[in-house]
Design a protein around this motif. Sequence first.
Motif, PDB file in Angstrom:
ATOM      1  N   LEU A 166       0.739  -1.021  -0.156  1.00  0.00           N
ATOM      2  CA  LEU A 166       0.219  -0.029   0.180  1.00  0.00           C
ATOM      3  C   LEU A 166       0.730   1.471   0.288  1.00  0.00           C
ATOM      4  CD1 LEU A 166      -2.528  -1.183   2.742  1.00  0.00           C
ATOM      5  CD2 LEU A 166      -2.931  -1.370   0.381  1.00  0.00           C
ATOM      6  N   GLU A 167       0.090   2.418   0.018  1.00  0.00           N
ATOM      7  CA  GLU A 167       0.940   3.682  -0.764  1.00  0.00           C
ATOM      8  C   GLU A 167       1.417   4.126   0.840  1.00  0.00           C
ATOM      9  OE1 GLU A 167      -1.195   2.416  -3.347  1.00  0.00           O
ATOM     10  OE2 GLU A 167      -2.246   3.242  -1.813  1.00  0.00           O
ATOM     11  N   SER A 168       2.273   5.499   0.841  1.00  0.00           N
ATOM     12  CA  SER A 168       2.159   5.470   2.009  1.00  0.00           C
ATOM     13  C   SER A 168       1.259   6.791   2.338  1.00  0.00           C
ATOM     14  CB  SER A 168       3.782   6.884   2.158  1.00  0.00           C
ATOM     15  OG  SER A 168       3.906   7.494   1.401  1.00  0.00           O
ATOM     16  N   ALA A 169       1.421   8.078   3.322  1.00  0.00           N
ATOM     17  CA  ALA A 169       0.437   9.153   3.355  1.00  0.00           C
ATOM     18  C   ALA A 169       1.092  10.163   2.326  1.00  0.00           C
ATOM     19  CB  ALA A 169       1.133   9.244   4.966  1.00  0.00           C
ATOM     20  N   ALA A 170       2.542  10.443   2.742  1.00  0.00           N
ATOM     21  CA  ALA A 170       2.537  11.431   1.509  1.00  0.00           C
ATOM     22  C   ALA A 170       2.129  11.117   0.360  1.00  0.00           C
ATOM     23  CB  ALA A 170       3.933  11.521   1.592  1.00  0.00           C
ATOM     24  N   GLU A 171       2.407   9.405  -0.585  1.00  0.00           N
ATOM     25  CA  GLU A 171       2.437   9.429  -1.465  1.00  0.00           C
ATOM     26  C   GLU A 171       0.600   9.953  -2.361  1.00  0.00           C
ATOM     27  OE1 GLU A 171       5.443   6.184  -2.861  1.00  0.00           O
ATOM     28  OE2 GLU A 171       3.701   5.174  -1.285  1.00  0.00           O
ATOM     29  N   ILE A 172       0.187   9.015  -0.947  1.00  0.00           N
ATOM     30  CA  ILE A 172      -1.615   9.378  -1.386  1.00  0.00           C
ATOM     31  C   ILE A 172      -1.672  11.462  -1.222  1.00  0.00           C
ATOM     32  CG2 ILE A 172      -3.505   9.449  -0.137  1.00  0.00           C
ATOM     33  CD1 ILE A 172      -2.727   7.049  -1.276  1.00  0.00           C
ATOM     34  N   ASP A 173      -0.729  12.386  -0.562  1.00  0.00           N
ATOM     35  CA  ASP A 173      -0.847  13.211  -0.637  1.00  0.00           C
ATOM     36  C   ASP A 173      -0.629  14.090  -2.047  1.00  0.00           C
ATOM     37  OD1 ASP A 173      -1.991  13.874   1.985  1.00  0.00           O
ATOM     38  OD2 ASP A 173       0.280  14.343   2.619  1.00  0.00           O
ATOM     39  N   ARG A 174       0.567  13.657  -2.973  1.00  0.00           N
ATOM     40  CA  ARG A 174       0.929  13.106  -3.973  1.00  0.00           C
ATOM     41  C   ARG A 174      -0.085  13.319  -4.549  1.00  0.00           C
ATOM     42  NH1 ARG A 174       4.606   9.664  -7.698  1.00  0.00           N
ATOM     43  NH2 ARG A 174       4.463  11.527  -9.322  1.00  0.00           N
ATOM     44  N   LEU A 175      -0.749  11.951  -4.281  1.00  0.00           N
ATOM     45  CA  LEU A 175      -2.125  11.620  -5.704  1.00  0.00           C
ATOM     46  C   LEU A 175      -3.132  12.012  -5.913  1.00  0.00           C
ATOM     47  CD1 LEU A 175      -0.429   9.082  -6.155  1.00  0.00           C
ATOM     48  CD2 LEU A 175      -2.623   7.667  -5.549  1.00  0.00           C
ATOM     49  N   GLU A 176      -3.004  13.227  -4.759  1.00  0.00           N
ATOM     50  CA  GLU A 176      -4.892  13.863  -4.440  1.00  0.00           C
ATOM     51  C   GLU A 176      -4.634  15.303  -5.024  1.00  0.00           C
ATOM     52  OE1 GLU A 176      -7.747  15.352  -0.965  1.00  0.00           O
ATOM     53  OE2 GLU A 176      -6.076  15.103  -0.621  1.00  0.00           O
ATOM     54  N   ARG A 177      -3.180  15.550  -5.065  1.00  0.00           N
ATOM     55  CA  ARG A 177      -3.100  16.892  -5.739  1.00  0.00           C
ATOM     56  C   ARG A 177      -2.943  17.221  -6.969  1.00  0.00           C
ATOM     57  NH1 ARG A 177       1.054  16.825  -1.734  1.00  0.00           N
ATOM     58  NH2 ARG A 177       3.080  16.535  -2.645  1.00  0.00           N
ATOM     59  N   ASP A 178      -2.716  15.709  -7.880  1.00  0.00           N
ATOM     60  CA  ASP A 178      -2.596  15.687  -8.952  1.00  0.00           C
ATOM     61  C   ASP A 178      -3.875  15.030  -9.150  1.00  0.00           C
ATOM     62  OD1 ASP A 178       0.277  15.411  -8.976  1.00  0.00           O
ATOM     63  OD2 ASP A 178       0.269  12.792  -9.098  1.00  0.00           O
ATOM     64  N   GLY A 179      -5.029  14.705  -8.737  1.00  0.00           N
ATOM     65  CA  GLY A 179      -5.786  15.114  -8.962  1.00  0.00           C
ATOM     66  C   GLY A 179      -7.045  13.634  -9.376  1.00  0.00           C
ATOM     67  N   CYS A 180      -6.135  12.557  -8.494  1.00  0.00           N
ATOM     68  CA  CYS A 180      -6.557  11.238  -8.048  1.00  0.00           C
ATOM     69  C   CYS A 180      -7.954  11.081  -7.192  1.00  0.00           C
ATOM     70  CB  CYS A 180      -5.556  10.521  -8.065  1.00  0.00           C
ATOM     71  SG  CYS A 180      -4.370  10.666  -8.913  1.00  0.00           S
ATOM     72  N   ASP A 181      -9.021  10.531  -7.280  1.00  0.00           N
ATOM     73  CA  ASP A 181      -9.806  10.678  -5.914  1.00  0.00           C
ATOM     74  C   ASP A 181     -10.034   8.732  -5.229  1.00  0.00           C
ATOM     75  OD1 ASP A 181     -11.778  12.734  -6.335  1.00  0.00           O
ATOM     76  OD2 ASP A 181     -11.815  12.263  -9.211  1.00  0.00           O
ATOM     77  N   VAL A 182      -9.608   8.006  -6.071  1.00  0.00           N
ATOM     78  CA  VAL A 182      -9.306   7.010  -5.415  1.00  0.00           C
ATOM     79  C   VAL A 182      -8.185   6.003  -6.716  1.00  0.00           C
ATOM     80  CG1 VAL A 182     -11.910   6.236  -5.213  1.00  0.00           C
ATOM     81  CG2 VAL A 182     -10.515   5.806  -7.739  1.00  0.00           C
ATOM     82  N   VAL A 183      -7.143   5.226  -5.172  1.00  0.00           N
ATOM     83  CA  VAL A 183      -6.098   4.720  -5.393  1.00  0.00           C
ATOM     84  C   VAL A 183      -6.181   2.923  -6.034  1.00  0.00           C
ATOM     85  CG1 VAL A 183      -5.239   4.872  -3.357  1.00  0.00           C
ATOM     86  CG2 VAL A 183      -4.059   4.522  -4.864  1.00  0.00           C
ATOM     87  N   GLY A 184      -5.434   2.185  -6.694  1.00  0.00           N
ATOM     88  CA  GLY A 184      -5.576   1.186  -7.264  1.00  0.00           C
ATOM     89  C   GLY A 184      -4.193   0.657  -7.843  1.00  0.00           C
ATOM     90  N   MET A 185      -4.190  -0.701  -7.458  1.00  0.00           N
ATOM     91  CA  MET A 185      -3.095  -1.201  -8.565  1.00  0.00           C
ATOM     92  C   MET A 185      -3.091  -2.288  -9.657  1.00  0.00           C
ATOM     93  SD  MET A 185      -1.698  -2.824  -4.451  1.00  0.00           S
ATOM     94  CE  MET A 185      -1.943  -1.520  -2.851  1.00  0.00           C
ATOM     95  N   THR A 186      -5.108  -2.235  -9.994  1.00  0.00           N
ATOM     96  CA  THR A 186      -4.996  -2.638 -11.351  1.00  0.00           C
ATOM     97  C   THR A 186      -5.340  -2.318 -12.712  1.00  0.00           C
ATOM     98  OG1 THR A 186      -7.120  -3.491 -10.289  1.00  0.00           O
ATOM     99  CG2 THR A 186      -4.948  -5.132 -10.031  1.00  0.00           C
ATOM    100  N   GLY A 187      -5.536  -0.900 -12.407  1.00  0.00           N
ATOM    101  CA  GLY A 187      -6.397  -0.485 -13.493  1.00  0.00           C
ATOM    102  C   GLY A 187      -5.369   0.196 -14.964  1.00  0.00           C
ATOM    103  N   MET A 188      -4.036   0.616 -14.322  1.00  0.00           N
ATOM    104  CA  MET A 188      -3.129   0.459 -15.519  1.00  0.00           C
ATOM    105  C   MET A 188      -2.009  -0.754 -15.692  1.00  0.00           C
ATOM    106  SD  MET A 188      -4.128   2.257 -17.819  1.00  0.00           S
ATOM    107  CE  MET A 188      -2.349   3.116 -18.522  1.00  0.00           C
ATOM    108  N   PRO A 189      -2.386  -1.537 -16.965  1.00  0.00           N
ATOM    109  CA  PRO A 189      -1.862  -1.106 -18.129  1.00  0.00           C
ATOM    110  C   PRO A 189      -3.282  -1.755 -18.522  1.00  0.00           C
ATOM    111  CG  PRO A 189      -0.419  -3.157 -17.834  1.00  0.00           C
ATOM    112  CD  PRO A 189      -1.163  -2.480 -16.592  1.00  0.00           C
ATOM    113  N   GLU A 190      -4.061  -2.306 -17.385  1.00  0.00           N
ATOM    114  CA  GLU A 190      -5.426  -2.924 -18.349  1.00  0.00           C
ATOM    115  C   GLU A 190      -6.148  -1.902 -19.116  1.00  0.00           C
ATOM    116  OE1 GLU A 190      -7.805  -6.028 -15.808  1.00  0.00           O
ATOM    117  OE2 GLU A 190      -8.833  -4.615 -14.918  1.00  0.00           O
ATOM    118  N   ALA A 191      -6.480  -0.718 -18.765  1.00  0.00           N
ATOM    119  CA  ALA A 191      -7.128  -0.196 -19.777  1.00  0.00           C
ATOM    120  C   ALA A 191      -6.447   0.102 -21.147  1.00  0.00           C
ATOM    121  CB  ALA A 191      -7.784   1.526 -18.210  1.00  0.00           C
TER     122      ALA A 191
END
Length: 247
Positions: A166-191
């Motif tokens: 799982l991610e660190s809290a700081a990594e989630i802060d970065r994801l939110e700054r980037d505009g992410c609403d949810v985080v997962g591990m399988t969405g890419m490269p599948e899409a």
Amino acid sequence: MSDLAIIGGTGLTRLSGLEITRREVVHTPYGEPSGPVTHGRLLGHAVAFIPRHGSTHNIPPHRVNYRANLWALRHIGLTHVVAVAAVGGVTPAMEPCRVAIPDQVIDYTWARAHTFFEEDLEHVTHIDFTEPYCAELRARLIQAGASAGLDVIDKATYGATQGPRLESAAEIDRLERDGCDVVGMTGMPEAALARELGLCYASCAVVANWAPGRGDGTVITMDEISANLVSGMEKVKRLLEALVTSR
């Protein structure tokens, strides 16, 4: 939808209510898929199913053979794919047990086989990925959620991370700054692979837990995730039943 395939993620290694008619082993140029394709009927409607992490949930996200899974589905004639995935909630609306239909994705994964277009090419091939999910299937999923009486979130940006940690809290802060609403591990490269194959692909994301540093900030446990997925996957079942019976 006789051409519908469902890819099951964490919490959905088998599709409850599916009347199994046969299992089909498909060999691909990209290796073996996560398992046989299970064919059956859901409320009398033909559906195919494949568990992304294997039938015993033993394939970690970074080792899933995404190319083989999607190639196998298209090879046997399926054209529409609903990808169910457990995710962490990043923004306040994405609380555990909510269901979201993402409309965008940001890829943070690395070292995964992420394209079919790399060997024996006649020319370099690029795909348009402006809108990463199939608009037709997204609309049908959103309508199915409404028909099933579910409060489905109809827009979200999915941040795809490498895992399996799982991610660190700081990594989630970065994801939110980037505009992410949810985080997962399988969405890419599948899409992206689905787009390369011309499949109509959409994601159904089930929030299994608050992302690290969100919610009450406590340590995330597998017991917590499993408990939330029981409720979340029951909602997914209702949504899928409404989807296959829609016209």
